[in-house]
Structure formats: structure tokens, C-alpha cells
Design a protein around this motif. Sequence first.
Motif, PDB file in Angstrom:
ATOM      1  N   ALA A   1      62.473 -28.098  -9.512  1.00  0.00           N
ATOM      2  CA  ALA A   1      62.664 -28.213  -8.062  1.00  0.00           C
ATOM      3  C   ALA A   1      61.315 -28.358  -7.359  1.00  0.00           C
ATOM      4  O   ALA A   1      61.171 -29.168  -6.438  1.00  0.00           O
ATOM      5  N   ILE A   2      60.326 -27.600  -7.803  1.00  0.00           N
ATOM      6  CA  ILE A   2      58.988 -27.710  -7.220  1.00  0.00           C
ATOM      7  C   ILE A   2      58.424 -29.109  -7.459  1.00  0.00           C
ATOM      8  O   ILE A   2      57.859 -29.723  -6.546  1.00  0.00           O
ATOM      9  N   ASP A   3      58.577 -29.626  -8.658  1.00  0.00           N
ATOM     10  CA  ASP A   3      58.092 -30.977  -8.962  1.00  0.00           C
ATOM     11  C   ASP A   3      58.734 -32.008  -8.041  1.00  0.00           C
ATOM     12  O   ASP A   3      58.055 -32.900  -7.520  1.00  0.00           O
ATOM     13  N   VAL A   4      60.032 -31.886  -7.820  1.00  0.00           N
ATOM     14  CA  VAL A   4      60.737 -32.841  -6.957  1.00  0.00           C
ATOM     15  C   VAL A   4      60.242 -32.731  -5.517  1.00  0.00           C
ATOM     16  O   VAL A   4      59.941 -33.740  -4.871  1.00  0.00           O
ATOM     17  N   VAL A   5      60.133 -31.518  -5.011  1.00  0.00           N
ATOM     18  CA  VAL A   5      59.693 -31.323  -3.621  1.00  0.00           C
ATOM     19  C   VAL A   5      58.263 -31.838  -3.432  1.00  0.00           C
ATOM     20  O   VAL A   5      57.969 -32.525  -2.447  1.00  0.00           O
ATOM     21  N   VAL A   6      57.388 -31.529  -4.364  1.00  0.00           N
ATOM     22  CA  VAL A   6      56.001 -31.989  -4.244  1.00  0.00           C
ATOM     23  C   VAL A   6      55.944 -33.512  -4.274  1.00  0.00           C
ATOM     24  O   VAL A   6      55.254 -34.134  -3.470  1.00  0.00           O
ATOM     25  N   MET A   7      56.691 -34.118  -5.185  1.00  0.00           N
ATOM     26  CA  MET A   7      56.677 -35.584  -5.265  1.00  0.00           C
ATOM     27  C   MET A   7      57.239 -36.233  -4.008  1.00  0.00           C
ATOM     28  O   MET A   7      56.750 -37.278  -3.573  1.00  0.00           O
TER      29      MET A   7
END
Length: 169
Positions: A127-133
Motif C-alpha cells: 500500500a505504501i509503494d502504491v501511494v508513493v508511486m
Amino acid sequence: MTERPTVSSTPVLRTTLLWSALATAALAVLGAVVGFAVGGVDGLWSALVAILLAALFLGLTAASILIANRWYGDALYVPIFFGLVMGAWVLKFIVFIVTLLVLRDQPWLNGTVFFVALVASVVVSLAIDVVVMLRMRVPHVSDVTLPTAADVHDGAEDRPDTDESTPRG
């Protein structure tokens, strides 16, 4: 001394690592409380081990890319990059197998708490990877240098088919 160019993925990976560290701290507290409530001291340690393992494995990939990106612009950047990233992947694979072999017969390990904490950590990390991207402003085409007006020759002197000294047939 000239400054080396940076890769556009560097700020994305740094942000991901920072957010993941904060999320790991929050998950460790939550996992310890829930693990203790569900399985006592064994549940607490099972949750903490799972969360720290997930953080280690997921952070190692981003860290290896950040370390490899330090050689961007060097003639050996591509082999260094793939060597470091693949080396980190092989290291993670070996450590994962050894860790599971060591942990599988431990009397203090609560398998259910361990599994739930591990899955929760991976889901939070994704989820963090998606939000950051989604929030990063990185161009679709990055890390390239387009020619400037000075680099482009607009005149016909560079094209042999329009050279006046060449006879036309």
C-alpha cells in the motif's frame, strides 16, 4: 568536481523507505499488543519477528537499488546495478529459507500470529509503494537527455542530398 546525475527513482525509493520505517514501527507496536492479547508472550515475539522480517526483506530491495544508483552515470552502472540488485535478491532468498527452517520448530513461535503479522506487513508495504508511486511527480520518460537547439543542425550543409557541390543526376 562535477556532480553526478541522479536517477529519477531515487526520491521515490527514499520516500518509500522512510514511510516503510514509520509503518514498521507502528506495526511493531500494534503487532506486539495484538500478538500478546491473542497468544501471550509467544504471540508478542511471533508478531515482532514476522514484522521485522518483512521490513528487512522489503527494505533490502529498495536499499540495494538506492546503493546501486550511486553509480549512475558511470560506465559500469548497468553491471553494478544488476549485480547489487540480484545479489540482494539471492541473499534475501537464502536468508528467507534459512529463517523459515530455523523458526519452524521453535516452541515459542505462534504460527497463526506469525503468518497474520507477516501478511499484514506485506500488505502495508505494498500500500505504501502504491501511494508513493501515485503521489510522486516523475515524468513518464525520465533519465534521458534530449538534444538542445545548439545540438540540432537546421541547415542543409549536413545533408549530402542537398549539397550544392554535388551534381544532380
